[in-house]
Design a protein around this motif. Structure first.
Motif, short mmCIF file in Angstrom:
data_model
loop_
_atom_site.label_atom_id
_atom_site.label_comp_id
_atom_site.label_asym_id
_atom_site.label_seq_id
_atom_site.Cartn_x
_atom_site.Cartn_y
_atom_site.Cartn_z
N GLN A 95 0.83 -1.21 0.00
CA GLN A 95 0.00 0.00 0.00
C GLN A 95 0.87 1.25 0.00
O GLN A 95 0.64 2.16 -0.82
CB GLN A 95 -0.91 0.01 1.23
N ALA A 141 -0.02 11.49 3.15
CA ALA A 141 -0.57 10.19 3.53
C ALA A 141 0.53 9.23 3.97
O ALA A 141 0.39 8.50 4.96
CB ALA A 141 -1.35 9.59 2.36
N PRO B 48 -5.66 7.46 4.73
CA PRO B 48 -5.23 8.86 4.82
C PRO B 48 -5.08 9.56 3.47
O PRO B 48 -4.90 10.78 3.44
CB PRO B 48 -3.89 8.78 5.56
N GLN B 49 -5.14 8.81 2.38
CA GLN B 49 -5.16 9.48 1.07
C GLN B 49 -6.53 10.04 0.74
O GLN B 49 -6.65 10.86 -0.18
CB GLN B 49 -4.74 8.50 -0.03
N LEU B 51 -8.93 8.37 -0.70
CA LEU B 51 -9.29 7.79 -2.00
C LEU B 51 -9.99 6.45 -1.76
O LEU B 51 -9.89 5.86 -0.69
CB LEU B 51 -8.03 7.57 -2.84
N ILE B 63 -6.69 -1.80 4.54
CA ILE B 63 -5.74 -1.90 3.42
C ILE B 63 -6.29 -1.03 2.30
O ILE B 63 -7.40 -1.24 1.82
CB ILE B 63 -5.59 -3.35 2.92
N ALA B 64 -5.50 -0.06 1.88
CA ALA B 64 -5.87 0.77 0.73
C ALA B 64 -4.95 0.43 -0.43
O ALA B 64 -4.01 -0.34 -0.29
CB ALA B 64 -5.77 2.25 1.10
N GLN B 65 -5.25 1.02 -1.56
CA GLN B 65 -4.57 0.79 -2.84
C GLN B 65 -5.03 -0.55 -3.43
O GLN B 65 -4.73 -1.63 -2.90
CB GLN B 65 -3.04 0.82 -2.70
N PRO B 106 -4.03 6.34 -13.20
CA PRO B 106 -3.78 7.47 -12.28
C PRO B 106 -3.84 8.84 -12.96
O PRO B 106 -4.03 9.85 -12.30
CB PRO B 106 -2.35 7.20 -11.77
N ARG B 111 -9.57 13.53 -9.33
CA ARG B 111 -8.80 14.67 -8.81
C ARG B 111 -7.94 15.30 -9.91
O ARG B 111 -7.72 16.51 -9.92
CB ARG B 111 -7.95 14.25 -7.60
#
Lengths: 215, 215
Positions: A95, A141, B48-49, B51, B63-65, B106, B111
């Protein structure tokens, strides 16, 4: 193995750091992005995106995309792992890598900056604002996640350098080139200091590559 | 497990496809990107992003991403693997995933498009040209790699759907939204057709989500 890359490319630097941390030696072949060598038919036969880096194995297999190369190296050569053991720990490290690899770096590479200048007529200040915005959002982040991990030690995770450092260190180098004031991320700078103090990373630094030019 | 996502987000769709192909059920919690819900303090405590998506495990671990989530799911639940066996095969699949995950998606998310409109005063045509350029460059390479792999069958690799489809299918959906003429990539469209014919993917489609709105 042969690594095709460019001294100042963030993804080439990222890949060199992985090799250095794992103690793997390869032949480095410069691809001069300033002359468009990455778009030659010979190079694009191995990497149809015409981007760096590309790792060519001894049997001729070409692997592009730095993230795929780092995962390959870690699976093929398990000693000195870049990823920790444990599926949750691995997810966490992937991540934080992808914060840089997906949400910062791709927005700031050469082909993008050229588009901003040539198609959108942006002055350098507009380009710097653009690059600085995505670096700041991503580093905010990253810094928050470093701050939330009380057991991480001097590096990004688990007390030793690994894949997260491969992504983070070149991105800090890039941030300085865009004149971003990196002082607002003290935890990130601490990880950088610990990583750059490792003797094995010297071989990966941009300025130590055969194709490096004076700045 | 809970998956926080948005019906039309490419990375949410990507993650849902991975869950669907593996036959894993989770609780889906919509995060309305049109109201800025992804920037709420409650959500950013887990991501914290700010997203989407975020996968929250039963023990509360976030878990992000999407790439980290898909790798986590494949390591934690090995049945119906998204990645093939064999280190070279895995590197190839990760490479083609990252063409989409790093070098197309991306550049085209919400954004970014807002920045082009609000900071660079780009009309919709400039935004479409931008999105279309990165889609075309990436899909050209993806198509070339599909064409070079004689043994792949109906899917991107190895005769069965997996991680490459998780990345590719939402990107084709996105390309159509940007009015890109996708007919120039017949191999990619063949993979899409084979994938969308699988009954298990219906649950992952944007239009089948609880938060979907009429287009």
């Amino acid at each position: 193995m042969k690594l095709y890359g460019y001294w100042r490319s963030g993804t080439s630097y990222r890949t060199r750091l992985g090799l250095a941390l794992k103690g793997i030696e390869v032949e480095h072949i410069p691809v001069d992005l300033t002359t468009g060598a990455q778009k030659s038919p010979e190079y694009m036969a191995d990497n149809p995106q015409g981007l760096v880096p590309t790792l060519v194995l001894d049997d001729g297999t070409a692997i592009a995309q730095s993230g795929a190369i780092l995962e390959y190296l870690d699976e093929k050569f398990p000693a000195r792992p870049l990823l920790p053991a444990g599926v949750k720990a691995r997810a966490h490290v992937r991540q934080i890598c992808q914060i840089v690899g997906c949400d910062i770096h791709p927005l700031n590479n050469l082909r993008i900056l050229k588009h901003l200048k040539n198609e959108f007529d942006q002055p350098q200040s507009g380009v710097d604002d653009w690059a600085g915005r995505w670096i700041a959002e991503g580093f905010d982040a990253f810094e928050a996640l470093l701050g939330a991990d009380q057991g991480r030690g001097a590096f990004s995770f688990g007390g030793r350098p690994g894949m997260a450092e491969c992504y983070l260190i070149p991105q800090i180098y890039s941030a300085r080139r865009f004149n971003v004031d990196v002082a607002r991320w003290p935890l990130i700078l601490g990880v950088e200091e610990a990583t750059l103090a490792l003797p094995e990373v010297a071989a990966a630094l941009p300025e130590n590559q055969a194709d490096a030019k004076p700045s």
